[in-house]
Design an enzyme around this catalytic site. Structure first.
Site, PDB file in Angstrom:
ATOM      1  N   GLU A 137      15.810   9.677   0.080  1.00  0.00           N
ATOM      2  CA  GLU A 137      16.297  10.435   1.249  1.00  0.00           C
ATOM      3  C   GLU A 137      15.958   9.646   2.512  1.00  0.00           C
ATOM      4  OE1 GLU A 137      14.743  14.402   1.183  1.00  0.00           O
ATOM      5  OE2 GLU A 137      15.749  14.885  -0.712  1.00  0.00           O
ATOM      6  N   GLU A 178      14.694   0.574  -6.522  1.00  0.00           N
ATOM      7  CA  GLU A 178      13.928   1.086  -7.681  1.00  0.00           C
ATOM      8  C   GLU A 178      12.440   0.727  -7.551  1.00  0.00           C
ATOM      9  OE1 GLU A 178      15.818   1.212 -11.458  1.00  0.00           O
ATOM     10  OE2 GLU A 178      17.811   1.006 -10.572  1.00  0.00           O
TER      11      GLU A 178
HETATM   12  C1  LIG Z   1      21.575  -1.373  -1.949  1.00  0.00           C
HETATM   13  C2  LIG Z   1      20.639  -0.257  -2.272  1.00  0.00           C
HETATM   14  C3  LIG Z   1      20.874   0.543  -3.380  1.00  0.00           C
HETATM   15  C4  LIG Z   1      20.014   1.615  -3.665  1.00  0.00           C
HETATM   16  N1  LIG Z   1      20.309   2.459  -4.709  1.00  0.00           N
HETATM   17  C5  LIG Z   1      19.591   3.602  -4.862  1.00  0.00           C
HETATM   18  C6  LIG Z   1      19.994   4.606  -5.803  1.00  0.00           C
HETATM   19  O1  LIG Z   1      20.961   4.436  -6.541  1.00  0.00           O
HETATM   20  N2  LIG Z   1      19.279   5.752  -5.867  1.00  0.00           N
HETATM   21  C7  LIG Z   1      18.182   5.984  -5.083  1.00  0.00           C
HETATM   22  O2  LIG Z   1      17.580   7.040  -5.198  1.00  0.00           O
HETATM   23  N3  LIG Z   1      17.768   5.057  -4.175  1.00  0.00           N
HETATM   24  C8  LIG Z   1      18.451   3.879  -4.048  1.00  0.00           C
HETATM   25  N4  LIG Z   1      18.071   2.943  -3.117  1.00  0.00           N
HETATM   26  C9  LIG Z   1      16.903   3.211  -2.293  1.00  0.00           C
HETATM   27  C10 LIG Z   1      15.729   2.296  -2.612  1.00  0.00           C
HETATM   28  O3  LIG Z   1      15.150   2.657  -3.834  1.00  0.00           O
HETATM   29  C11 LIG Z   1      14.750   2.412  -1.419  1.00  0.00           C
HETATM   30  O4  LIG Z   1      15.352   1.713  -0.342  1.00  0.00           O
HETATM   31  C12 LIG Z   1      13.392   1.830  -1.740  1.00  0.00           C
HETATM   32  O5  LIG Z   1      12.723   2.625  -2.693  1.00  0.00           O
HETATM   33  C13 LIG Z   1      12.505   1.720  -0.493  1.00  0.00           C
HETATM   34  O6  LIG Z   1      12.531   2.887   0.264  1.00  0.00           O
HETATM   35  P1  LIG Z   1      12.853   2.791   1.848  1.00  0.00           P
HETATM   36  O7  LIG Z   1      14.093   2.001   1.994  1.00  0.00           O
HETATM   37  O8  LIG Z   1      12.814   4.165   2.383  1.00  0.00           O
HETATM   38  O9  LIG Z   1      11.665   1.929   2.426  1.00  0.00           O
HETATM   39  P2  LIG Z   1      10.212   2.455   2.858  1.00  0.00           P
HETATM   40  O10 LIG Z   1       9.636   3.290   1.776  1.00  0.00           O
HETATM   41  O11 LIG Z   1      10.305   3.022   4.226  1.00  0.00           O
HETATM   42  O12 LIG Z   1       9.408   1.091   2.902  1.00  0.00           O
HETATM   43  C14 LIG Z   1       9.453   0.210   4.023  1.00  0.00           C
HETATM   44  C15 LIG Z   1       8.415  -0.880   3.785  1.00  0.00           C
HETATM   45  O13 LIG Z   1       7.103  -0.296   3.700  1.00  0.00           O
HETATM   46  C16 LIG Z   1       6.500  -0.664   2.486  1.00  0.00           C
HETATM   47  N5  LIG Z   1       5.644   0.431   2.028  1.00  0.00           N
HETATM   48  C17 LIG Z   1       5.969   1.742   1.908  1.00  0.00           C
HETATM   49  N6  LIG Z   1       4.928   2.436   1.445  1.00  0.00           N
HETATM   50  C18 LIG Z   1       3.927   1.545   1.236  1.00  0.00           C
HETATM   51  C19 LIG Z   1       2.590   1.628   0.757  1.00  0.00           C
HETATM   52  N7  LIG Z   1       2.038   2.795   0.385  1.00  0.00           N
HETATM   53  N8  LIG Z   1       1.844   0.495   0.701  1.00  0.00           N
HETATM   54  C20 LIG Z   1       2.390  -0.694   1.065  1.00  0.00           C
HETATM   55  N9  LIG Z   1       3.633  -0.846   1.531  1.00  0.00           N
HETATM   56  C21 LIG Z   1       4.402   0.260   1.602  1.00  0.00           C
HETATM   57  C22 LIG Z   1       7.654  -0.943   1.530  1.00  0.00           C
HETATM   58  O14 LIG Z   1       7.253  -1.753   0.439  1.00  0.00           O
HETATM   59  C23 LIG Z   1       8.627  -1.639   2.474  1.00  0.00           C
HETATM   60  O15 LIG Z   1       8.262  -2.983   2.606  1.00  0.00           O
HETATM   61  C24 LIG Z   1      18.889   1.840  -2.855  1.00  0.00           C
HETATM   62  C25 LIG Z   1      18.634   1.003  -1.757  1.00  0.00           C
HETATM   63  C26 LIG Z   1      19.505  -0.016  -1.455  1.00  0.00           C
HETATM   64  C27 LIG Z   1      19.235  -0.850  -0.224  1.00  0.00           C
END
Ligand SMILES: Cc1cc2nc3c(=O)[nH]c(=O)nc-3n(C[C@H](O)[C@H](O)[C@H](O)COP(=O)(O)OP(=O)(O)OC[C@H]3O[C@@H](n4cnc5c(N)ncnc54)[C@H](O)[C@@H]3O)c2cc1C
Length: 379
Positions: A127, A363
């Protein structure tokens, strides 16, 4: 630990490799440029029985083991990483949770449709304010009579605009935190289901990625997957397996970069010699090949452990972390080997470079993979 594929696995890998070279690779650059979803290819894959690779025979699939499945995803991604991720999400993130947690009625209703490719699968976890921290999701589901009423927005959903069956998660009991999250099987024609914004990306452009919006969406109560409150557990265990697919995708992209680099370095001449005769190029190729081999072993190991029914979260996280780094490194080296031509759209390595980058994000990011690995060691 598996070190060698068996005869049947080799046969399937070769069949998929040949299919990918003939049907998938030739249009990959164009689909990337036009951001065109691989509909026709998915249909052909369904006919071949590989779109729903892990779906058991009793539900119309080939029921392949995860080692074979990983080799399929590698081969498809070697030709087109977009088609690779669509296939991986269809199997690992859609079919698998139904196979694992579905009722007999849910399996009989949905798995044959996924096996035949009549509908494409998607996974609605992320989300806008809940990415790595999936437990912070805000979407809600409230039981009213025979239906759950779902409200919320999912984002970055692979195949979002094209999916017909979606595994989605929503909060049924806010008080319980992640233990108040439940999983649902959604159909795209449910009332209140809407596709939101479609994202423009830097890579895997032929896999469409969008928001999914649930506005008082009516979900029959028999479409609850597992029990109320089991959603977070279902999401995490599903993603554990999904990571094997993404790691295999990364290995496929890296392998393509290696093969392109070997071929180009032999035909490109500078200083009166093929550039492959320069040690600087040879060392890059040796490093690429070594890391790819190591990454592939990690993927096979995680897949093998899953097939054996052993715990494999740590191994899947290791495979994904290392394979994603390998894909980024190998495609970067490939551009270096191609020189200026590598930086143009005339050659495929720029697409591989763009496609590789996502494997350390979705993922579970590479940072999250390190949390999973260290978490299992420091327990
Ligand atoms: C092309 C694409 C396809 C996707 N397909 C799907 C899908 O089919 N279904 C689905 O549900 N999702 C999907 N996603 C979502 C994807 O799984 C998320 O983008 C990913 O899990 C990271 O979440 P975020 O983008 O909110 O980043 P954030 O969680 O905001 O992370 C931002 C940064 O902070 C770091 N970070 C966050 N928490 C911590 C922590 N505790 N310690 C250290 N570092 C941390 C992360 O590693 C990252 O570097 C997709 C994303 C993309 C770009």
């Amino acid at each position: 630990m598996i070190l060698e594929l068996n005869e049947q696995q080799v046969m399937i890998r070769n069949m998929v490799r040949e299919f990918a070279a003939r049907e998938i690779a030739p249009g990959a650059a164009e689909r990337d440029r036009k951001e065109e979803y691989p509909h026709e290819i998915l249909k052909k894959m369904a006919e071949l029985g590989i779109l729903g690779a892990i779906i058991p025979a009793e539900y119309g699939g080939p029921g392949l083991d995860h080692v074979t499945y990983a080799t399929i995803i590698e081969e498809i991604s070697r030709a087109c990483a977009s088609t690779g991720v669509v296939t991986s999400v269809h199997n690992s993130l859609t079919a698998w949770p139904i196979i694992q947690y579905g009722t007999e009625e849910q399996k009989a209703k949905y798995l044959p449709i996924l096996a035949r490719g009549e509908k494409i699968g998607a996974f609605g976890g992320t989300e806008p304010d809940a990415g790595s921290d999936l437990g912070a999701m805000k979407s809600t589901a409230e039981l009213k009579g025979d239906h759950y009423i779902l409200n919320g927005t999912k984002t970055f959903i692979t195949s979002g605009p094209k999916a017909g069956i979606i595994i989605a998660f929503a909060v049924t009991d806010r008080e319980k935190g992640p233990k108040g999250i439940s999983a649902f099987i959604i159909e795209s024609d449910f009332k209140g289901y809407k596709v939101g914004s479609i994202f423009e990306k830097i890579g895997i452009n032929a896999s469409m990625t969008s928001e999914l919006i649930f506005e008082d969406m009516e979900v029959p109560k028999e479409n609850l997957l597992g029990k109320e409150g089991e959603g977070f557990k279902i999401a995490l265990s599903t993603l554990d397996g999904g990571r094997i697919g993404i790691a295999a995708q990364a290995v496929g992209i890296a392998q393509a970069a290696l093969e392109e680099s070997v071929a180009y370095s032999k035909q490109r001449h500078q200083f009166g010699k093929p550039i492959s005769s320069f040690q600087a190029i040879q060392w890059m190729i040796a490093d690429m090949a070594t890391r790819i081999e190591a990454a592939r072993f990690l993927v096979m190991n995680a897949a093998y452990m899953k097939d054996q029914g052993k715990r494999f979260s740590k191994e899947a996280a290791m495979a994904k972390l290392y394979s994603a780094q390998t894909a980024v490194d190998a495609t970067d080296k490939a551009i270096q080997i191609f020189g200026g031509y590598g930086y143009t759209r005339e050659y495929p390595v720029e697409r591989l470079y763009r496609d590789a980058r996502i494997t350390g994000i979705y993922e579970g990011t590479s940072e999250v993979m390190k949390m999973v690995i260290s978490g299992s060691l420091l327990r």
